[in-house]
Design an enzyme around this catalytic site. Structure first.
Site: not given
Ligand code: RB5
Length: 146
Positions: A8, A65-67, A98, A134, A137
């Site tokens: 994203d 993405c961000g996280t 794994h 593994h 699973r």
């Molecule tokens: C975008 O701001 C953020 O929410 C997205 O990149 C992501 O981290 C969502 O899980």
């Protein structure tokens, strides 16, 4: 090796850097977008990379993405996808060894680009474990898909 990559807006910059990094290593990268910094919805790019991996068009996928969370959760809704969020050398190795992950997910707000490159290298060089525990699973994960 053939890799699909997608992100994203929050992962866009890392996607561009990884795309160039992999191209220098003679890895063919299929860029599924996003192509601009404008805000977009991460499930759309999870779907593009996920379908490419599930249809065996590529060897594995990278999503950012961000996280790393939202885009991996979305990718995991696609049958045949095992997307793993990686944020350390240990999780990079375990994801492949794994969990037989076929998509690696990163958070651009979690790790530096240098860390991400290091974890990607570990993921690429690690083999899927053939140990029965593994494999068993991973087979159970597949059964959950119905
Ligand atoms: C975008 O701001 C953020 O929410 C997205 O990149 C992501 O981290 C969502 O899980």
């Amino acid at each position: 090796m053939l890799v699909a990559i997608g992100s994203d807006h929050a992962g866009f910059e890392y996607k561009e850097l990884l795309r160039k990094y992999l191209a220098k290593k003679d890895i063919t990268v299929i860029d599924k977008g996003t192509y601009l910094l404008e805000p977009v919805d991460y499930p759309d790019y999870a779907a593009k990379v996920g379908h490419s991996v599930a249809n065996n068009e590529v060897d594995f996928g990278i999503v950012i993405c961000g996280t790393g969370l939202g885009i991996s959760i979305a990718a995991n809704k696609i049958k045949g996808i095992r997307a793993a969020v990686v944020s350390s050398a240990f999780t990079a190795e375990s994801a492949k060894n794994h969990n037989h992950a076929n998509i690696i997910a990163f958070g651009s707000r979690v790790n530096t680009i240098e860390e991400v490159k290091e974890y990607l290298e570990i993921f690429m060089k690690t083999k899927e474990s053939e140990e029965e525990r593994h494999v068993n699973r991973v087979n159970k994960i597949q059964k959950l898909e119905g």
